[in-house]
Design an enzyme around this catalytic site. Structure first.
Site, PDB file in Angstrom:
ATOM      1  N   HIS A 198      12.528   0.255  -3.320  1.00 37.36           N
ATOM      2  CA  HIS A 198      11.412   0.663  -4.169  1.00 37.36           C
ATOM      3  C   HIS A 198      10.481   1.614  -3.408  1.00 37.36           C
ATOM      4  CE1 HIS A 198       8.049   0.374  -6.927  1.00 37.36           C
ATOM      5  NE2 HIS A 198       8.772  -0.359  -7.743  1.00 37.36           N
TER       6      HIS A 198
ATOM      7  N   GLY B 191     -11.693   7.330   3.297  1.00 33.79           N
ATOM      8  CA  GLY B 191     -11.094   7.164   4.621  1.00 33.79           C
ATOM      9  C   GLY B 191     -10.564   8.454   5.209  1.00 33.79           C
TER      10      GLY B 191
ATOM     11  N   HIS C 138      -2.808   4.707   8.375  1.00 31.98           N
ATOM     12  CA  HIS C 138      -2.951   3.541   9.257  1.00 31.98           C
ATOM     13  C   HIS C 138      -1.634   3.414  10.020  1.00 31.98           C
ATOM     14  CE1 HIS C 138      -2.922  -0.704  10.420  1.00 31.98           C
ATOM     15  NE2 HIS C 138      -4.229  -0.745  10.186  1.00 31.98           N
ATOM     16  N   PRO C 139      -1.668   3.142  11.338  1.00 32.65           N
ATOM     17  CA  PRO C 139      -0.444   3.194  12.147  1.00 32.65           C
ATOM     18  C   PRO C 139       0.674   2.253  11.688  1.00 32.65           C
ATOM     19  CG  PRO C 139      -2.301   2.240  13.388  1.00 32.65           C
ATOM     20  CD  PRO C 139      -2.865   2.845  12.147  1.00 32.65           C
ATOM     21  N   THR C 140       0.329   1.104  11.106  1.00 27.12           N
ATOM     22  CA  THR C 140       1.395   0.195  10.654  1.00 27.12           C
ATOM     23  C   THR C 140       1.365  -0.058   9.149  1.00 27.12           C
ATOM     24  OG1 THR C 140      -0.025  -1.717  11.100  1.00 27.12           O
ATOM     25  CG2 THR C 140       1.500  -1.049  12.852  1.00 27.12           C
ATOM     26  N   ALA C 141       0.220   0.223   8.503  1.00 20.95           N
ATOM     27  CA  ALA C 141       0.083  -0.163   7.091  1.00 20.95           C
ATOM     28  C   ALA C 141       0.048   1.025   6.146  1.00 20.95           C
ATOM     29  CB  ALA C 141      -1.166  -1.024   6.896  1.00 20.95           C
ATOM     30  N   GLY C 142       0.094   2.264   6.666  1.00 25.76           N
ATOM     31  CA  GLY C 142       0.153   3.438   5.808  1.00 25.76           C
ATOM     32  C   GLY C 142      -1.128   3.686   5.039  1.00 25.76           C
TER      33      GLY C 142
END
Lengths: 298, 298
Positions: free
Chosen positions: A83, A164, A169-173
């Site tokens: 998805h 923002g 975000h480095p891990t959460a996009g």
């Protein structure tokens, strides 16, 4: 549950590790005043749909707690799934159910977005009724390029986030937050494994390419390896589940394929089920008040 | 409505004069503690199905009040209608819904029968779970000969009433009282006006002549002049509305006829509608808890 009720249906990018899904849903369970209604995980999509409801302030609190937990537990750099998605919490829609206006639901979305950036440093896009720009109304447009293409997309000023910094975000996009009317997430699996067939059917039935009003559709592979038409029905009063099913059946037949089964993801309004019964039994003058439970539950 | 709930579904022999139907239903409305759930009249059947529910004592009181009113207002000597019937109040079934055993529902039926004879001088047959003799379990057997044949039938000692004298009430005939599990009254209209076709289909699908489990069916003329298969579905867990519809469709096709529409008379349990959606959409793993309202109504 009386008074003001808003529903919230976050989609998170984890559908395989059940202990992670549990921990994320737990953030909702621990929020006073909201009720966790449904958690549905799809291993092939690698995605879970979490549905809860409650008074507006409690629902906003639960949504924030859920986002914080998902950002802590999901690393998009390791995420693979059928998805499309932009981030660990892919989308957070608020849906007015009772005693809440769409404007209030939009207000909840905007406030949640501000808080998510402020506390979690996760960039936010607003969509649907909460969209700040017309080209951000449709979720598929915001999501195009997916997590893997997000850094490049955000560098384009046209796709700077609504709240923002213009870097993922480095891990959460990134996260998409909004307000919308109720929709039905509805998937139809074919007997074939050929995803190309599902993609052709999706193109034929979805509104954006000239199909049926209120249908968003894409062709993917299901958990069982079948080709799947994964749909959102945005306007079931106009295009019901029965109509969507029949349209997919016809297109499939034209392509020499067949429907194996279908699946409702998360919750469905009672009226949508009644409409299916009405269509398939050709019911005359059936009223919702004829359902025994509508009286006994009062 | 919490605690003990019994449903009662009297069928009265008046479906044309709405002021009479209203007056009869009013006897239920005026009984404290019960809730009138549904009134459905069929002009062609010349019959109304009145559904109400409440705690056992209140339901019994309302049932008696309704019988008294119907005996006062309906003269069977002037009654013409498509649906078989023995009397002004044709049948009074009690249905245990919550916190009530079938034995208690049978007790209500027996006590009501005694009171009906004592006060209204209307002879009473007990049927279904309340039947006193095995040959009186099935309503069609008790009703055979109808109002017009009642005097002769009652003269036969094998058909003496369970309570009261062996002669019909001069204007109200006789009444059948009993207790049963929930059933769905379900009619399917054909595009043809040929009642002979409906009778053939009824014979093919009903249990008593080798058809499907739990289906009672007869062929009659509908209010719109179409041929109608008028059914009771006694065991929808085994034979659902969708299965009954499909069986009738197939038989109709074999006879060169077609289904025009169908109709649920009175109330239907939610699960029966969910089963229809499940069958027609080939739904996989759908749970009742996915219906939004099951949460909001709690």
């Amino acid at each position: 549950m009386g008074g003001q009720i808003v529903e919230c249906v976050p989609n998170v990018s984890e559908g395989r590790r059940s202990e992670v899904v549990d921990a994320i849903a737990d953030a909702v369970r621990r929020t006073e005043g909201v009720r966790l209604l449904n958690v549905q995980s799809d291993a092939s999509h690698n995605r879970s749909v979490i549905t809860f409801a409650g008074p507006p302030a409690a629902a906003a609190e639960a949504a924030f707690a859920l986002c914080a937990r998902a950002v802590a537990l999901v690393d998009m750099n390791e995420h693979r799934g059928e998805h499309p998605r932009l981030g660990a919490v892919d989308v957070v829609p608020f849906v007015p159910i009772a005693g809440v206006t769409m404007e209030e639901a939009v207000g909840l979305a905007l406030a949640l977005g501000a808080r998510i950036w402020e506390v979690l440093r996760l960039p936010v896009y607003f969509y649907a009724q909460a969209a700040r720009r017309p080209e951000r109304v449709r979720l598929p447009d915001i999501r195009r390029g997916e997590y893997e293409g997000l850094r490049a997309k955000m560098a384009d000023p046209a796709w700077a986030p609504d709240v923002g910094a213009a870097t993922p975000h480095p891990t959460a996009g990134a996260v998409v937050v909004g307000a919308r009317r109720p929709l039905i997430a509805y998937n139809i699996n074919l007997t074939t494994a050929d995803v190309g067939v599902a993609k052709k059917i999706a193109r034929a039935v979805r509104e954006s390419s000239g199909g049926l009003v209120g249908i968003q559709a894409m062709g993917v592979a299901s958990a069982g390896g079948q080709a799947q038409i994964s749909m959102n029905l945005l306007d079931v009063a106009t295009t019901s589940m029965a109509t969507a099913f029949e349209a997919v059946r016809r297109e499939a037949q034209r392509l020499g394929a067949e429907i194996a089964e279908s699946e409702i993801v998360g919750l469905v309004p009672l009226d949508a089920l009644v409409d299916v019964a009405r269509a398939s039994l050709r019911l005359r003058s059936f009223e919702r008040a004829q359902i025994l439970e509508t009286h006994l539950m009062e």
